[in-house]
Enzyme design. Structure first.
Site, PDB file in Angstrom:
ATOM      1  N   SER A  93       3.145  -0.030   8.366  1.00  0.00           N
ATOM      2  CA  SER A  93       4.366   0.758   8.518  1.00  0.00           C
ATOM      3  C   SER A  93       4.134   1.919   9.474  1.00  0.00           C
ATOM      4  O   SER A  93       5.043   2.343  10.186  1.00  0.00           O
ATOM      5  CB  SER A  93       4.835   1.273   7.154  1.00  0.00           C
ATOM      6  OG  SER A  93       3.804   2.006   6.515  1.00  0.00           O
ATOM      7  N   GLU A  94       2.894   2.435   9.506  1.00  0.00           N
ATOM      8  CA  GLU A  94       2.488   3.478  10.442  1.00  0.00           C
ATOM      9  C   GLU A  94       1.167   3.043  11.071  1.00  0.00           C
ATOM     10  O   GLU A  94       0.108   3.131  10.441  1.00  0.00           O
ATOM     11  CB  GLU A  94       2.335   4.816   9.726  1.00  0.00           C
ATOM     12  CG  GLU A  94       3.637   5.364   9.149  1.00  0.00           C
ATOM     13  CD  GLU A  94       3.433   6.709   8.474  1.00  0.00           C
ATOM     14  OE1 GLU A  94       3.420   7.722   9.195  1.00  0.00           O
ATOM     15  OE2 GLU A  94       3.284   6.726   7.242  1.00  0.00           O
TER      16      GLU A  94
ATOM     17  N   TYR B 128      -4.548   2.781   9.953  1.00  0.00           N
ATOM     18  CA  TYR B 128      -5.591   1.852   9.522  1.00  0.00           C
ATOM     19  C   TYR B 128      -6.769   1.703  10.480  1.00  0.00           C
ATOM     20  O   TYR B 128      -7.766   1.073  10.136  1.00  0.00           O
ATOM     21  CB  TYR B 128      -4.960   0.484   9.249  1.00  0.00           C
ATOM     22  CG  TYR B 128      -4.055   0.534   8.037  1.00  0.00           C
ATOM     23  CD1 TYR B 128      -4.581   0.484   6.756  1.00  0.00           C
ATOM     24  CD2 TYR B 128      -2.672   0.684   8.181  1.00  0.00           C
ATOM     25  CE1 TYR B 128      -3.765   0.563   5.643  1.00  0.00           C
ATOM     26  CE2 TYR B 128      -1.848   0.766   7.069  1.00  0.00           C
ATOM     27  CZ  TYR B 128      -2.391   0.711   5.807  1.00  0.00           C
ATOM     28  OH  TYR B 128      -1.581   0.809   4.704  1.00  0.00           O
TER      29      TYR B 128
ATOM     30  N   PHE C 101       4.624  -9.534   5.391  1.00  0.00           N
ATOM     31  CA  PHE C 101       4.180  -9.751   4.006  1.00  0.00           C
ATOM     32  C   PHE C 101       3.918  -8.422   3.333  1.00  0.00           C
ATOM     33  O   PHE C 101       3.788  -7.394   3.961  1.00  0.00           O
ATOM     34  CB  PHE C 101       2.939 -10.634   3.957  1.00  0.00           C
ATOM     35  CG  PHE C 101       1.792 -10.195   4.824  1.00  0.00           C
ATOM     36  CD1 PHE C 101       0.877  -9.264   4.345  1.00  0.00           C
ATOM     37  CD2 PHE C 101       1.621 -10.685   6.108  1.00  0.00           C
ATOM     38  CE1 PHE C 101      -0.200  -8.859   5.130  1.00  0.00           C
ATOM     39  CE2 PHE C 101       0.556 -10.292   6.888  1.00  0.00           C
ATOM     40  CZ  PHE C 101      -0.356  -9.369   6.406  1.00  0.00           C
TER      41      PHE C 101
ATOM     42  N   VAL D 222       0.838  -1.191   0.000  1.00  0.00           N
ATOM     43  CA  VAL D 222       0.000   0.000   0.000  1.00  0.00           C
ATOM     44  C   VAL D 222       0.881   1.252   0.000  1.00  0.00           C
ATOM     45  O   VAL D 222       1.783   1.386   0.834  1.00  0.00           O
ATOM     46  CB  VAL D 222      -0.932   0.019   1.220  1.00  0.00           C
ATOM     47  CG1 VAL D 222      -1.777   1.295   1.229  1.00  0.00           C
ATOM     48  CG2 VAL D 222      -1.826  -1.219   1.234  1.00  0.00           C
ATOM     49  N   SER D 223       0.631   2.154  -0.926  1.00  0.00           N
ATOM     50  CA  SER D 223       1.382   3.411  -0.971  1.00  0.00           C
ATOM     51  C   SER D 223       0.586   4.479  -1.699  1.00  0.00           C
ATOM     52  O   SER D 223      -0.276   4.179  -2.530  1.00  0.00           O
ATOM     53  CB  SER D 223       2.733   3.214  -1.678  1.00  0.00           C
ATOM     54  OG  SER D 223       2.552   3.075  -3.081  1.00  0.00           O
TER      55      SER D 223
ATOM     56  N   ARG E 121      -3.490  13.045   1.010  1.00  0.00           N
ATOM     57  CA  ARG E 121      -4.662  13.764   1.525  1.00  0.00           C
ATOM     58  C   ARG E 121      -5.650  14.150   0.425  1.00  0.00           C
ATOM     59  O   ARG E 121      -6.257  15.225   0.455  1.00  0.00           O
ATOM     60  CB  ARG E 121      -4.234  14.996   2.328  1.00  0.00           C
ATOM     61  CG  ARG E 121      -3.265  14.654   3.452  1.00  0.00           C
ATOM     62  CD  ARG E 121      -3.091  15.794   4.426  1.00  0.00           C
ATOM     63  NE  ARG E 121      -2.074  15.488   5.429  1.00  0.00           N
ATOM     64  CZ  ARG E 121      -2.222  14.666   6.473  1.00  0.00           C
ATOM     65  NH1 ARG E 121      -3.380  14.052   6.647  1.00  0.00           N
ATOM     66  NH2 ARG E 121      -1.243  14.457   7.319  1.00  0.00           N
ATOM     67  N   ARG E 122      -5.778  13.268  -0.544  1.00  0.00           N
ATOM     68  CA  ARG E 122      -6.764  13.497  -1.608  1.00  0.00           C
ATOM     69  C   ARG E 122      -7.789  12.360  -1.695  1.00  0.00           C
ATOM     70  O   ARG E 122      -8.491  12.236  -2.681  1.00  0.00           O
ATOM     71  CB  ARG E 122      -6.055  13.665  -2.952  1.00  0.00           C
ATOM     72  CG  ARG E 122      -5.051  14.820  -2.982  1.00  0.00           C
ATOM     73  CD  ARG E 122      -4.583  15.095  -4.380  1.00  0.00           C
ATOM     74  NE  ARG E 122      -3.484  16.052  -4.425  1.00  0.00           N
ATOM     75  CZ  ARG E 122      -2.929  16.505  -5.539  1.00  0.00           C
ATOM     76  NH1 ARG E 122      -3.388  16.113  -6.713  1.00  0.00           N
ATOM     77  NH2 ARG E 122      -1.920  17.367  -5.492  1.00  0.00           N
ATOM     78  N   GLY E 123      -7.800  11.497  -0.690  1.00  0.00           N
ATOM     79  CA  GLY E 123      -8.787  10.415  -0.657  1.00  0.00           C
ATOM     80  C   GLY E 123      -8.392   9.164  -1.403  1.00  0.00           C
ATOM     81  O   GLY E 123      -9.204   8.238  -1.542  1.00  0.00           O
TER      82      GLY E 123
END
Length: 409
Positions: free
Chosen positions: A118-119, A123, A409, A82-83, A90-92
């Site tokens: 990662s942060e 989530y 993973f 995920v990136s 911040r654009r959805g």
């Protein structure tokens, strides 16, 4: 902003993965690591977001099988890769990818999803709850003693080439999966991950080594590790870098740790990922010298509350009505009657008065037994509406062993 969100095509993988690397700092992975993730990747489960043809967002999922409390091993997607590019924050975009994924999981009849973060702060707003922890340790081996039970001297230890020992290691690992919640049954190809050993990632250590532990000719445990040689004014000061260690019984487990403590020319042992209740913590004589660090590991998201809660078993008889809030996946909102015990469970819609009120995030946190509903209630994240219901549910959701994710993973 006119962006396009769609499924990734196989021929787009390299460019897509390159944009993922850029979002995580821009340092390319070693070729063998990149090749492994390409082999394991499932383009049909990956999303790409493009702006004027340029990749600005990525998300994927692996098709896993994970153990639940009670021993069932069920299909579960592992959210990954995920990136969002720094130009498009911040654009959805992340929210759109998370919403698309969860709808897809529901269509595939996958009642829960998992991820590592990662942060960790990201989530929770999408309904993922912190469900397990892992410990890392730096062990001062000359000043620690490992207590080994009777029979440890009968364990035969044998160094083998990691490739040659892979089948034996996987056979041991496979037998352990159902016994601890959160463990992943290795799908084809994933057995290669523990052997991934790019020289650029060794930080001065040697190549990975493998020791098998045998009893009466049967392999009952293994450890994979590397040695980082070092010297100071007082002599050798090397480090054993533990990759993984598993065993089918306490005697073999203790014998493997004793071996790791006794490797010549070393004075410390580093451990990156063990269960929060690892039995090793009861084998050493001074836990303070282990320098234990606890951190979050696996996050769980109930995609279909009813199916997910019915998929596991419960440590004590349970009959409770849950009032669940889930604004991100509104099909889960409302009251659910959960009944179950150690043999099975059911969870159905109900109009009966609620006993506990909580969000789907708290259900994810408690789902594998890693965090008690009672503890979450003391933090104000679960409300008891029927006296006694919190204690009843807390006991029932508990597990003999804490959940643990053996690899990322």
């Amino acid at each position: 902003m006119a962006t396009e969100l769609r499924e990734l095509r196989p021929d787009e993988w390299d460019d897509w993965y390159g944009k993922l690397e850029r979002a995580f700092g821009g340092t390319p992975e070693a070729p063998e690591e990149r090749a492994l993730w390409r082999d394991l990747g499932e383009p049909e489960r990956c999303l790409t977001v493009r702006d004027a043809g340029e990749v600005v967002g990525t998300a994927g999922a692996f098709s896993f099988r994970m153990s639940l409390p009670g021993g069932a091993v069920v299909r579960v997607p592992g959210v990954t890769l995920v990136s969002v590019q720094p130009t498009h924050r911040r654009r959805g975009i992340l929210r759109a990818m998370m919403r698309h994924q969860l709808a897809d999981f529901r269509a595939r009849r996958e009642p829960l999803a998992v991820l590592t973060a990662s942060e960790p702060a990201i989530y929770g707003r999408f309904g993922y709850g912190k469900a397990s922890e892992a410990v890392s340790m730096t062990l001062d081996t000359p000043r620690l003693r490992v207590a080994v039970p009777d029979g440890a001297d009968d364990v035969r230890l044998r160094l083998v080439d990691p490739e040659a020992g892979l089948a034996d290691c996987e056979k041991v690992y496979e037998q352990l999966v159902a016994g601890r919640p959160g463990m992943l049954a290795r799908q084809p190809g994933w057995e290669r991950l523990p052997l991934l050993d790019p020289e650029a990632d060794r930080d001065g250590a040697g190549p990975v080594l493998c020791v098998l532990a045998e009893v009466a000719g049967e392999v009952r445990g293994y450890a994979r590790y590397a040695v980082k040689a070092a010297w100071n004014g007082g002599g050798p000061d090397g480090t054993v870098v533990l990759r993984d260690v598993e065993a089918l019984d306490p005697v073999v487990y203790a014998a493997l740790w004793r071996y790791l403590f006794g490797i010549d020319l070393t004075s410390r042992l580093t451990v990156r990922n063990r269960p929060a209740d690892d039995p090793f913590l009861h084998l050493v004589d001074d836990v303070r010298r282990c320098r234990v660090v606890v951190r979050e590991s696996l996050f769980v998201r109930l995609v279909e509350v009813g199916e997910a809660l019915a998929a596991r078993t419960y440590a004590a008889p349970l009959d409770v009505v849950l009032d669940v809030t889930d604004p991100f996946c509104p099909w889960n909102e409302g009251r659910w009657r959960l009944t179950g015990d150690a043999k099975g469970a059911s969870c159905e819609r109900t109009t009966d008065p609620a006993c506990l009120a909580l969000s789907v995030r708290e259900l994810g946190a408690a789902y594998l037994g890693g965090f008690g509903l009672g503890a979450l209630a003391t933090a104000g994240r679960v409300r008891e509406l029927r006296p006694g219901a919190l204690r009843e549910a807390s006991v029932a959701f508990g597990t003999q062993l804490k959940p643990w994710l053996p690899h990322g993973f």
